[in-house]
Design a protein around this motif. Structure first.
Motif, PDB file in Angstrom:
ATOM      1  N   GLN A 396       0.837  -1.183   0.000  1.00 59.17           N
ATOM      2  CA  GLN A 396       0.000   0.000   0.000  1.00 59.17           C
ATOM      3  C   GLN A 396       0.882   1.246   0.000  1.00 59.17           C
ATOM      4  O   GLN A 396       2.000   1.228   0.487  1.00 59.17           O
ATOM      5  CB  GLN A 396      -0.910   0.018   1.240  1.00 59.17           C
ATOM      6  CG  GLN A 396      -1.819  -1.196   1.348  1.00 59.17           C
ATOM      7  CD  GLN A 396      -2.826  -1.260   0.217  1.00 59.17           C
ATOM      8  OE1 GLN A 396      -3.321  -0.230  -0.210  1.00 59.17           O
ATOM      9  NE2 GLN A 396      -3.120  -2.460  -0.274  1.00 59.17           N
ATOM     10  N   ILE A 397       0.335   2.309  -0.544  1.00 57.73           N
ATOM     11  CA  ILE A 397       1.046   3.589  -0.614  1.00 57.73           C
ATOM     12  C   ILE A 397       0.359   4.575   0.329  1.00 57.73           C
ATOM     13  O   ILE A 397      -0.852   4.783   0.237  1.00 57.73           O
ATOM     14  CB  ILE A 397       1.052   4.150  -2.050  1.00 57.73           C
ATOM     15  CG1 ILE A 397       1.814   3.194  -2.988  1.00 57.73           C
ATOM     16  CG2 ILE A 397       1.662   5.543  -2.088  1.00 57.73           C
ATOM     17  CD1 ILE A 397       1.794   3.636  -4.433  1.00 57.73           C
ATOM     18  N   VAL A 398       1.123   5.166   1.236  1.00 56.15           N
ATOM     19  CA  VAL A 398       0.617   6.170   2.171  1.00 56.15           C
ATOM     20  C   VAL A 398       1.343   7.473   1.875  1.00 56.15           C
ATOM     21  O   VAL A 398       2.574   7.539   1.939  1.00 56.15           O
ATOM     22  CB  VAL A 398       0.846   5.749   3.635  1.00 56.15           C
ATOM     23  CG1 VAL A 398       0.342   6.842   4.575  1.00 56.15           C
ATOM     24  CG2 VAL A 398       0.139   4.432   3.927  1.00 56.15           C
ATOM     25  N   VAL A 399       0.596   8.492   1.517  1.00 56.70           N
ATOM     26  CA  VAL A 399       1.171   9.792   1.179  1.00 56.70           C
ATOM     27  C   VAL A 399       1.142  10.676   2.419  1.00 56.70           C
ATOM     28  O   VAL A 399       0.092  10.828   3.059  1.00 56.70           O
ATOM     29  CB  VAL A 399       0.386  10.456   0.033  1.00 56.70           C
ATOM     30  CG1 VAL A 399       0.993  11.814  -0.308  1.00 56.70           C
ATOM     31  CG2 VAL A 399       0.397   9.558  -1.190  1.00 56.70           C
ATOM     32  N   ASP A 400       2.272  11.285   2.759  1.00 64.09           N
ATOM     33  CA  ASP A 400       2.388  12.158   3.932  1.00 64.09           C
ATOM     34  C   ASP A 400       1.939  13.566   3.535  1.00 64.09           C
ATOM     35  O   ASP A 400       2.680  14.321   2.909  1.00 64.09           O
ATOM     36  CB  ASP A 400       3.834  12.170   4.424  1.00 64.09           C
ATOM     37  CG  ASP A 400       3.984  12.941   5.720  1.00 64.09           C
ATOM     38  OD1 ASP A 400       2.955  13.416   6.256  1.00 64.09           O
ATOM     39  OD2 ASP A 400       5.118  13.059   6.215  1.00 64.09           O
ATOM     40  N   LYS A 401       0.695  13.915   3.894  1.00 58.75           N
ATOM     41  CA  LYS A 401       0.182  15.235   3.537  1.00 58.75           C
ATOM     42  C   LYS A 401       0.921  16.340   4.276  1.00 58.75           C
ATOM     43  O   LYS A 401       1.031  17.459   3.756  1.00 58.75           O
ATOM     44  CB  LYS A 401      -1.313  15.326   3.837  1.00 58.75           C
ATOM     45  CG  LYS A 401      -2.176  14.460   2.934  1.00 58.75           C
ATOM     46  CD  LYS A 401      -3.640  14.698   3.219  1.00 58.75           C
ATOM     47  CE  LYS A 401      -4.524  13.830   2.304  1.00 58.75           C
ATOM     48  NZ  LYS A 401      -5.957  14.056   2.586  1.00 58.75           N
ATOM     49  N   ALA A 406       4.195  21.190   3.931  1.00 61.60           N
ATOM     50  CA  ALA A 406       5.447  21.882   4.247  1.00 61.60           C
ATOM     51  C   ALA A 406       6.190  22.279   2.976  1.00 61.60           C
ATOM     52  O   ALA A 406       6.818  23.337   2.920  1.00 61.60           O
ATOM     53  CB  ALA A 406       6.331  20.990   5.127  1.00 61.60           C
ATOM     54  N   THR A 407       6.125  21.435   1.929  1.00 61.34           N
ATOM     55  CA  THR A 407       6.772  21.775   0.654  1.00 61.34           C
ATOM     56  C   THR A 407       6.151  23.025   0.043  1.00 61.34           C
ATOM     57  O   THR A 407       6.852  23.906  -0.454  1.00 61.34           O
ATOM     58  CB  THR A 407       6.646  20.587  -0.322  1.00 61.34           C
ATOM     59  OG1 THR A 407       7.263  19.416   0.270  1.00 61.34           O
ATOM     60  CG2 THR A 407       7.321  20.890  -1.634  1.00 61.34           C
ATOM     61  N   VAL A 408       4.797  23.117   0.090  1.00 61.47           N
ATOM     62  CA  VAL A 408       4.118  24.301  -0.452  1.00 61.47           C
ATOM     63  C   VAL A 408       4.496  25.541   0.350  1.00 61.47           C
ATOM     64  O   VAL A 408       4.810  26.603  -0.206  1.00 61.47           O
ATOM     65  CB  VAL A 408       2.592  24.078  -0.447  1.00 61.47           C
ATOM     66  CG1 VAL A 408       1.883  25.326  -0.958  1.00 61.47           C
ATOM     67  CG2 VAL A 408       2.227  22.891  -1.315  1.00 61.47           C
ATOM     68  N   GLN A 409       4.493  25.440   1.694  1.00 68.70           N
ATOM     69  CA  GLN A 409       4.820  26.590   2.529  1.00 68.70           C
ATOM     70  C   GLN A 409       6.249  27.042   2.310  1.00 68.70           C
ATOM     71  O   GLN A 409       6.532  28.244   2.266  1.00 68.70           O
ATOM     72  CB  GLN A 409       4.585  26.237   3.995  1.00 68.70           C
ATOM     73  CG  GLN A 409       3.120  26.029   4.341  1.00 68.70           C
ATOM     74  CD  GLN A 409       2.919  25.511   5.750  1.00 68.70           C
ATOM     75  OE1 GLN A 409       3.834  24.967   6.358  1.00 68.70           O
ATOM     76  NE2 GLN A 409       1.728  25.656   6.264  1.00 68.70           N
ATOM     77  N   GLN A 410       7.165  26.107   2.142  1.00 67.21           N
ATOM     78  CA  GLN A 410       8.560  26.487   1.924  1.00 67.21           C
ATOM     79  C   GLN A 410       8.731  27.192   0.578  1.00 67.21           C
ATOM     80  O   GLN A 410       9.512  28.139   0.443  1.00 67.21           O
ATOM     81  CB  GLN A 410       9.447  25.253   1.993  1.00 67.21           C
ATOM     82  CG  GLN A 410      10.941  25.554   1.868  1.00 67.21           C
ATOM     83  CD  GLN A 410      11.793  24.324   2.051  1.00 67.21           C
ATOM     84  OE1 GLN A 410      11.278  23.224   2.241  1.00 67.21           O
ATOM     85  NE2 GLN A 410      13.095  24.493   2.017  1.00 67.21           N
ATOM     86  N   LEU A 433       1.007   8.992  -9.019  1.00 63.09           N
ATOM     87  CA  LEU A 433      -0.341   9.528  -9.099  1.00 63.09           C
ATOM     88  C   LEU A 433      -0.947   9.743  -7.717  1.00 63.09           C
ATOM     89  O   LEU A 433      -1.710  10.688  -7.509  1.00 63.09           O
ATOM     90  CB  LEU A 433      -1.212   8.588  -9.940  1.00 63.09           C
ATOM     91  CG  LEU A 433      -2.655   9.039 -10.190  1.00 63.09           C
ATOM     92  CD1 LEU A 433      -2.676  10.371 -10.913  1.00 63.09           C
ATOM     93  CD2 LEU A 433      -3.416   7.983 -10.964  1.00 63.09           C
ATOM     94  N   ALA A 434      -0.634   8.873  -6.756  1.00 65.13           N
ATOM     95  CA  ALA A 434      -1.196   9.020  -5.411  1.00 65.13           C
ATOM     96  C   ALA A 434      -0.771  10.343  -4.789  1.00 65.13           C
ATOM     97  O   ALA A 434      -1.575  11.041  -4.168  1.00 65.13           O
ATOM     98  CB  ALA A 434      -0.755   7.845  -4.526  1.00 65.13           C
ATOM     99  N   GLU A 435       0.483  10.732  -4.990  1.00 57.73           N
ATOM    100  CA  GLU A 435       0.955  12.002  -4.440  1.00 57.73           C
ATOM    101  C   GLU A 435       0.309  13.180  -5.167  1.00 57.73           C
ATOM    102  O   GLU A 435      -0.004  14.207  -4.559  1.00 57.73           O
ATOM    103  CB  GLU A 435       2.477  12.074  -4.530  1.00 57.73           C
ATOM    104  CG  GLU A 435       3.088  13.266  -3.824  1.00 57.73           C
ATOM    105  CD  GLU A 435       4.591  13.186  -3.765  1.00 57.73           C
ATOM    106  OE1 GLU A 435       5.226  14.224  -3.538  1.00 57.73           O
ATOM    107  OE2 GLU A 435       5.141  12.068  -3.956  1.00 57.73           O
ATOM    108  N   LEU A 436       0.106  13.072  -6.484  1.00 58.89           N
ATOM    109  CA  LEU A 436      -0.565  14.135  -7.230  1.00 58.89           C
ATOM    110  C   LEU A 436      -1.992  14.329  -6.723  1.00 58.89           C
ATOM    111  O   LEU A 436      -2.458  15.460  -6.553  1.00 58.89           O
ATOM    112  CB  LEU A 436      -0.553  13.789  -8.720  1.00 58.89           C
ATOM    113  CG  LEU A 436      -1.290  14.775  -9.637  1.00 58.89           C
ATOM    114  CD1 LEU A 436      -0.671  16.167  -9.546  1.00 58.89           C
ATOM    115  CD2 LEU A 436      -1.287  14.278 -11.079  1.00 58.89           C
TER     116      LEU A 436
END
Length: 496
Positions: A396-401, A406-410, A433-436
């Motif tokens: 399974q793939i778990v994406v760390d929101k 934090a990437t967007v804020q940085q 795709l899961a991260e997108l």
């Protein structure tokens, strides 16, 4: 620094009490690891208790089961008590979960303990140069005679011209390794001290807010005179030396050009072999971002205090609830009088408000449970080659929101807005795709519709459905070979 002052500090100052505590190694090590080292400003009670429980378990395994016998929550409440003052326990507006923050006194004690360790190299040249530079700035900044100031500037210009001529002639002496070590160590020390100063500034703001609330609780004059007094207090903090210094620091650091310059210089210096040999702290590369986060936390605290104070002084509530305010005025006055000497025993007891009565007729009647009927199915397996592969159940793939947020804020720290395509070009997708989809879910928090905007933890996400953008990422085909995937979707723009 007389005898009476030292006795008072020994009895009342939290830093001295921490150093004299038999649990000082546990307290200093744990609070440094969870607050100071990662630059955490506020931690919830559940997370902090879990981390302390792990720490206590490890210590009991090493030192015996009787070491530190109390539970983690008991220790945290004890450290936040008035007789200790090592942590600040509070509740955020609208929540019922306790939050903890480090007090400035505790951070001072931890910093002093860290200075006791022996250093292999102690530099003095950079400190002396810093002192001369500070004296020069004070002298130049306080000189009122324009002729003298022009003479000083011309002298500096002549020295720069001589230096430029030497460099152009090939005579450009560089700092030796000793000088580089000296200056870099001083930079690290000042960077850590600056982070601890934010906590003290925030603490001073809270003290001023409490002073104003006490004045409101004990005020006997007119409402207009009270407002004049309070507004004078609020203006005084902005015009104070501390307020002006903090505002000047914040304006300097909020400049995007300054942030880019700091990042470039840090990357350049940390790449030097002599600096890499010192093994600097990992957070040194992003210390200016830590300054920004600490400053933002201080700004939010001041804004919350101001908002609470405005509600406290609301004219309509003051007129409609005059009787309630009179009662609260008496309670607050008595509470302030008892603050220095609180009662040691219970004040009063309250009996149960009512008996729990359960009538026999209120009991539900017996209901037969329905037993499900399972169909008689059998799986036919001809050979060992037809065994069912259950590995996909665990793949399974778990994406760390939190990482994506934090990437967007940085990215928005150095620019006012950024599209999802630009963000992914700078930070490629790691989970395809899961991260997108997780990015899109983050952008659509708040029920965004076409052309609308939603707030995402202080950010705004805008969807422009008139423009379609392709987004590409690298993936693997069933044979394990790298392939390029592409998705076309409306433009998503993240803004501050």
């Amino acid at each position: 620094m007389n005898h009476a002052t030292l006795v008072t500090l020994r009895d009342r100052h939290p830093a001295w009490r921490l150093l004299a505590s038999p649990h000082a190694p546990l307290v200093a090590n744990f609070l440094h690891r969870v607050f100071v080292a990662p630059n955490e400003r506020v931690i919830s009670e559940a997370d902090l208790a879990e981390a302390l429980e792990d720490e206590l378990f490890a210590l009991r395994e090493q030192l015996g089961s009787e070491t530190y016998p109390k539970g983690a929550s008991e220790y945290l409440n004890d450290w936040a008590a008035a007789d200790k003052g090592w942590l600040r326990k509070f509740y955020k507006p609208g929540t019922d979960e306790a939050q903890f923050d480090l007090t400035p006194a505790t951070e001072k004690a931890i910093a002093w303990l860290g200075s006791l360790t022996e250093r292999a190299f102690v530099g003095t040249e950079s400190r002396l140069l810093t002192l001369f530079a500070l004296l020069e700035q004070i002298s130049a900044g306080t000189e009122t005679d324009p002729i003298k100031r022009v003479d000083d500037l011309r002298k500096k210009r002549d020295e720069l011209d001589v230096e430029i001529a030497r460099v152009l002639a090939g005579d450009a002496p560089a700092l030796d390794d000793t000088a580089v070590k000296d200056r870099f160590q001083q930079f690290q020390q000042l960077a850590r001290e600056l982070l601890s100063d934010f906590r003290e500034v925030e603490h001073n703001f809270r003290l001023l807010d409490r002073k104003v609330r006490e004045k409101i609780a004990l005020w006997e004059g007119s409402k207009g005179a009270l407002l004049d007094e309070i507004m004078g207090e609020r203006d005084a903090i902005g015009d104070s030396d501390q307020g002006r210094s903090f505002r000047a620091f914040w304006d300097f650091l909020m400049s995007s050009s300054r942030q880019e310059e700091l990042s470039a210089r840090l990357d350049q210096i940390l790449a030097l072999p002599v600096v890499a040999a010192l093994k600097p702290e990992p957070r040194t590369r992003r210390v200016h971002h830590d300054w920004l986060e600490a400053g933002e936390h201080t700004q939010r605290t001041v804004a919350q205090l101001s908002q609470q104070l405005r509600r406290f002084l609301d004219d309509r509530a003051f007129l409609e609830n005059r009787r309630i305010l009179d009662l609260l005025h008496g309670i607050e006055s008595k509470a302030l009088a008892l603050r220095t000497a609180p009662p040691t025993v219970g004040l009063m007891t309250i009996d149960a408000m009512g008996a729990d009565v359960e009538l026999p007729l209120e009991r539900p009647m017996f209901t037969l449970s329905v037993k499900p009927r399972l169909a008689d199915l059998a799986l036919d397996v001809d050979s060992a080659e037809d065994d069912i592969n259950t590995a996909r159940l665990f793949d399974q793939i778990v994406v760390d929101k939190a990482r994506l947020r934090a990437t967007v804020q940085q990215a928005l720290r150095v620019r006012a807005q950024i599209t999802l395509r630009e963000l992914i070009n700078d930070e490629p997708l790691q989970q395809g795709l899961a991260e997108l989809v997780a990015y899109l879910e983050l952008a659509h928090d708040g029920d965004v519709v076409g052309g609308g905007a939603a707030s995402v933890d202080g950010l705004r996400a805008v969807v422009d459905e008139t423009v379609e953008e392709p987004i590409r990422w690298m993936a693997s085909n069933p044979m394990g070979e790298p392939v390029t995937r592409e998705a076309r979707l409306p433009r998503v723009i993240f803004t501050r």
